[in-house]
Every structure is written in structure tokens, then in C-alpha cells.
Design a protein around this motif. Structure first.
Motif, PDB file in Angstrom:
ATOM      1  N   MET A 209     -22.630 -35.877 -37.396  1.00 41.80           N
ATOM      2  CA  MET A 209     -23.905 -35.610 -36.721  1.00 41.80           C
ATOM      3  C   MET A 209     -23.964 -36.399 -35.416  1.00 41.80           C
ATOM      4  O   MET A 209     -24.411 -35.889 -34.386  1.00 41.80           O
ATOM      5  CB  MET A 209     -25.084 -36.003 -37.618  1.00 41.80           C
ATOM      6  CG  MET A 209     -25.333 -35.091 -38.792  1.00 41.80           C
ATOM      7  SD  MET A 209     -26.740 -35.671 -39.795  1.00 41.80           S
ATOM      8  CE  MET A 209     -28.108 -35.483 -38.652  1.00 41.80           C
TER       9      MET A 209
ATOM     10  N   GLY B 207     -22.763 -34.681 -31.769  1.00 32.77           N
ATOM     11  CA  GLY B 207     -23.881 -34.788 -30.828  1.00 32.77           C
ATOM     12  C   GLY B 207     -23.457 -35.461 -29.547  1.00 32.77           C
ATOM     13  O   GLY B 207     -23.791 -35.004 -28.437  1.00 32.77           O
TER      14      GLY B 207
ATOM     15  N   VAL C  56     -25.156 -31.436 -33.538  1.00 26.72           N
ATOM     16  CA  VAL C  56     -25.759 -31.738 -34.844  1.00 26.72           C
ATOM     17  C   VAL C  56     -25.825 -30.477 -35.702  1.00 26.72           C
ATOM     18  O   VAL C  56     -25.535 -30.510 -36.911  1.00 26.72           O
ATOM     19  CB  VAL C  56     -27.167 -32.338 -34.657  1.00 26.72           C
ATOM     20  CG1 VAL C  56     -27.856 -32.518 -36.012  1.00 26.72           C
ATOM     21  CG2 VAL C  56     -27.091 -33.682 -33.927  1.00 26.72           C
TER      22      VAL C  56
ATOM     23  N   GLU D  84     -31.713 -34.055 -33.805  1.00 26.39           N
ATOM     24  CA  GLU D  84     -31.695 -33.396 -35.122  1.00 26.39           C
ATOM     25  C   GLU D  84     -32.890 -32.461 -35.259  1.00 26.39           C
ATOM     26  O   GLU D  84     -32.755 -31.345 -35.785  1.00 26.39           O
ATOM     27  CB  GLU D  84     -31.719 -34.459 -36.224  1.00 26.39           C
ATOM     28  CG  GLU D  84     -31.319 -33.948 -37.600  1.00 26.39           C
ATOM     29  CD  GLU D  84     -32.427 -33.163 -38.298  1.00 26.39           C
ATOM     30  OE1 GLU D  84     -32.122 -32.176 -39.006  1.00 26.39           O
ATOM     31  OE2 GLU D  84     -33.609 -33.556 -38.141  1.00 26.39           O
TER      32      GLU D  84
END
Length: 502
Positions: A183, A187, A170, A77
Motif C-alpha cells: 500500500m 503509493g 493503493v 487510501e
């Protein structure tokens, strides 16, 4: 495989649906292989089967279930923000994750004036729902928070490029204002695509040992890591690609290589080694390539120069990564102190012998036994003795494929002994680093995992000179059966998760 639980019988729909999907995908994968069963097209099969089964793994594996996946997600992130080197900063009354190092491996959160890394407040969703499925939490449909918090750990010591694929996923989840669970899912998926591409390239480049390389890449533990947001995906992928490129150079025609091949291989070794420092030793493989394969008669000078550059770059990186390692929950462990551990070893030489005995007995056993023990993310709930039979089959298959693979090419004594020494350097080096950065001072409980050593398995066909002559007579048939088993083991991985968690 796995023992069915009462939950499976109360709500069998998910398990049944998974079984049907896995069966269809498995059959189609086998059909696709037989449509492209030549060695020149095996790389296409590698990409497709890794993507198919990895995609299912990325969606079915519980929330941040993989070892340290929460911390890897934090780093991904941060990388998605365009930050290559996380900023270790301070703050007042920031919500900071603290790790309670207990025997249960639990986590807690608290208001803290400590320092940390700025990351999305959606991090709290993953922290609070760790190891749950999306059916066990309603929060997965919440939107991604635009607010930030401080998190105390973000794998600052790892290079940014190890998180670029995950960061793209992300970033897209945030860009399109998707639900928070994406997310993690995107990812994982982009990390998987990167892994599939690396392995496909490796299989395409390797002139020999294509099936053994693919077998290592598709070990259930490899797919489990590849379909996560862990940097282990990059380590395994780059490791297998480096070995494939070595095989390409070793089997090249006389006078067909030049200095650019040396530079490319050293670059690959450096990218791999910065992700996990002991793997810098892969650069020594360049010294095992026959010099007759190069046009330049003075190629040894460039080889040694490349080795020195990689070693120096690794040394420089260690001056950054080792202090950065302390910017995490690991620095809060009151039993771990690298300086005191070294002092203890110097004053107690017998402890070194005990360490060596441990890593070649107990630790080696853990490594071999862990090839199907993918439930090892820090919770006792993950460990299971229900997979003994499938693990035994996996051992037998890998022994035949890695140790006795038919017509595995000709390697001289220098290549075999050199590869063995490199394997030992990486194995012992990894264990020693764990001794300094994980074990109690005065203890040899180093806490290694089989995933640390997966690329080393791909060196075994080079090292082991033995062969079974009868297998040589059936190489074509063996490859076909091997591919069926590879697909079968990946299918078993998915079914194991379905029956355990759903």
C-alpha cells in the motif's frame, strides 16, 4: 556524507549492495545522458534519472518516514475508494488515532467516541511501525485488511487530484491482494511516476533554463518528497511545470500565442494553488509575458479575467479548506487559534515587525539549510549534523546553477521585478498561514520547512540579473558537469539512507 554506524559494520550486506546498485545506476544514468545530451532530448534524461533514483528512495526510506506521510497515506487510501471529498463522520467505540502533541512528537491510539474518516484497518500497521524498516517488523507480510476504522486526520483540506497517483498504487495493492507494505510502496511509486512525468514535460516545454529547472527537481529533498505519498510531490511538479510554461510563453515568437495559452497557464496555476493556496500567486506570471507575443491586441483583458477567475476560485476553495483543516489533530492543539492570533497581531503591531524579521532571518536560514535535511518527519531521531559537507557542496552547485547559469536567456526588468514580487508574496503568505494555523498565539515559531518553498528556487534564474562571463563561454561543458553533479547528489541521498537506517 554520513557517519557509518556500528550496525553497518555488523551487517554490511545491505549497505554494500546499495552502494553497488547506486554505482551501477549512477554510471548508466551518466552514460544515458551523454547519449541524449542535446537540449531537445534532456526531458528523456529527466524522466529516467528521477525514476531510477526515486524508485530506490521509495523502497529504502523507512515506513511512513516522510513528514506527515501517515496522514497523506490515509487520504490516498480514502481516494482509492473513489471518495473525492472525505466524509467527516461519527461513530461509537471506533478505533481512532489520536495525536499526543508532545515534545517527542509521539503518537498513541485509543478507543474514542469522536468523529473521523473511514479508512482501512491496515492503517494500524503503519501507525505502529512508523520510521521502521521492513527488516524491523514482521507485519509487512500481512495481507491488507478489508475492515475499516475511523482515523482522525486525512488532509481533508487538500484537493483529491493531489492524491490520484498514490490512490492508484493503493488501489492496485488492494486489488491484487498484496502484502500490506505494498500500500505504501505502490503509493510512493505511482506518485513518483507522476512527478517524473510532470518534470519531464516541464523540461521539454521550457525553451531556456532546462538544467536549472532539472536541478531544482532533483534536489535530494525534492526526490525525497517525490518518492513518498505526500502531496508535496504534486506541488513541486506543478510548480516547476508552471514556470516552464511561463518561460515558453515569454520566449515565444511575436504574434504566436492566443487566448488558449492564457487559459492553460491559468488552469495550471489554479491546480497548483488549490494544493497550496499561496501558490495561486503564480497566476500573476501571465502578466509578465510580453503582449507582443500574442495575436490578440486585447489580450490583457483575458489575462486579467484569468487572474480574477483563479483568485475567486481560490477564495471559494479557502472557505472549504480552512474549516476542513480543523478536522484533524491540528484542532486538538490548545495553543493554536487563528482568530486569537489575528486579534493579537492587531493589538500588537510590533509583533508583525518581529514576524517579518524572523521570516527573513531565522526562517530563511532554516529553508536554505534544509535542502539536504530530509530527515525531518517529526522525530528528533531524524535530525542530523552529519551532512554538513554535502550540504555546502549542494549550496555551491545551486548558487552557480540558479544564480549564475550561463546564457540563461534575456528577461526584462518587468519580468525580473515581477517574479521577485511573486516569490515574496508566496514566501510571506506561506509563513503567515503557518503563523495562523500552527504557531502559539502570540508566538512567531511558525514551523516551516524547506519543502514548502522548493518551486520558488526555480524562479531565481529569472530574477537574478548577474552572470559570470567565463561561464558563458563554457555553457556546453557546464551542462555536462551539472548533470553529473545532479546524479551524484541523488546517489548521495540513497547512500545516506542506507548508512543511517540499515
Amino acid at each position: 556524507m554520513s557517519t557509518l554506524s556500528a550496525k553497518n559494520f555488523e551487517n554490511p550486506q545491505f549497505v554494500i549492495a546499495t552502494f553497488v546498485i547506486v554505482a551501477v545506476v549512477g554510471i548508466l544514468s551518466i552514460v544515458y545522458y551523454f547519449m541524449h545530451d542535446s537540449e531537445n532530448e534532456l526531458y528523456k534524461v529527466a524522466f529516467v534519472i528521477i525514476l531510477c533514483f526515486g524508485m530506490m528512495s521509495s523502497l529504502i526510506v523507512p515506513i511512513v518516514d516522510v513528514s506527515d506521510e501517515l496522514e497523506h497515506l490515509t487520504r490516498a487510501e480514502i481516494t482509492s475508494q473513489g471518495v473525492a471529498f472525505p466524509h467527516w463522520e461519527g461513530g461509537v467505540n471506533n478505533l481512532t488515532r489520536l495525536y499526543n502533541h508532545t515534545s517527542e512528537g509521539k503518537y498513541s491510539t485509543a478507543l474514542n467516541k469522536d468523529v473521523g474518516f473511514n479508512t482501512s484497518e491496515s492503517h494500524m500497521f503503519f501507525l505502529q511501525n512508523r520510521e521502521k524498516t521492513v527488516f524491523e517488523t514482521p507485519g509487512d507480510t500481512d495481507k491488507i485488511s478489508q475492515s475499516t476504522i475511523l482515523d482522525g486526520s486525512a488532509f481533508e483540506q487538500n484537493p483529491f487530484y493531489g492524491y490520484l497517483p498514490q490512490a492508484i498504487g493503493v488501489f492496485l495493492a488492494k486489488l491484487f491482494d498484496m502484502n500490506v507494505i505494498w500500500m505504501l510502496w505502490l503509493g510512493r511509486i505511482f506518485n513518483l511516476i507522476s512527478y517524473a512525468a510532470l518534470i519531464s514535460l516541464a523540461i521539454k516545454k521550457a525553451p531556456v533554463l532546462k538544467v536549472p529547472l532539472l536541478a531544482v527537481a532533483c534536489i535530494p529533498l525534492s526526490i525525497y518528497q517525490a518518492a513518498s505519498v505526500s502531496i508535496d510531490s504534486m506541488i513541486i511538479g506543478l510548480g516547476i511545470l508552471s514556470i516552464a510554461y511561463f518561460l515558453y510563453m515569454y520566449n515565444a515568437d511575436k504574434k504566436s500565442l492566443d487566448t488558449k495559452h492564457v487559459a492553460l497557464f491559468c488552469g495550471l496555476s489554479l491546480l497548483l494553488g488549490l494544493c497550496k493556496l499561496p501558490y495561486l500567486a503564480f497566476v500573476f506570471l501571465i502578466l509578465l509575458v510580453p503582449r507582443d507575443n500574442f495575436k490578440n491586441e486585447n489580450i490583457m483583458r483575458y489575462m486579467l479575467l484569468g487572474v480574477l477567475i483563479v483568485a475567486f476560485a481560490g477564495l471559494l476553495w479557502s472557505t472549504y479548506s480552512e474549516p476542513a483543516l480543523m478536522h484533524s489533530w491540528r484542532s486538538k492543539l490548545n495553543y493554536m487559534d487563528p482568530a486569537l492570533q489575528v486579534e493579537y497581531l492587531i493589538n500588537n503591531p510590533m509583533a508583525i515587525l518581529h514576524f517579518l524579521r524572523m521570516i527573513f532571518t531565522y526562517t530563511l536560514g532554516i529553508t536554505v539549510n534544509g535542502l539536504f535535511n530530509f530527515f525531518a518527519a517529526g522525530s528528533a531521531n531524524h535530525y542530523s549534523d552529519q551532512y554538513t559537507l554535502i550540504t555546502i557542496f549542494l549550496w555551491i552547485f545551486l548558487a552557480l546553477t540558479l544564480l549564475f547559469y550561463p546564457n540563461k536567456g534575456k528577461f526584462n526588468l518587468k519580468a525580473r521585478v515581477g517574479s521577485l514580487l511573486i516569490l515574496l508574496m508566496i514566501y510571506v503568505g506561506t509563513c503567515f498561514i503557518q503563523l495562523l494555523t500552527w504557531a502559539d498565539v502570540g508566538s512567531t515559531n511558525i514551523g516551516v520547512s524547506a519543502r514548502y518553498f522548493l518551486p520558488l528556487f526555480a524562479l531565481l534564474p529569472i530574477i537574478v540579473p548577474f552572470r559570470i562571463k567565463k561561464l558563458d563561454e563554457f555553457k556546453g561543458s557546464y551542462d555536462k558537469y551539472a548533470m553529473i553533479f545532479i546524479i551524484g547528489f541523488m546517489a548521495t541521498l540513497i547512500l545516506a539512507f542506507a548508512t543511517k537506517y540499515y
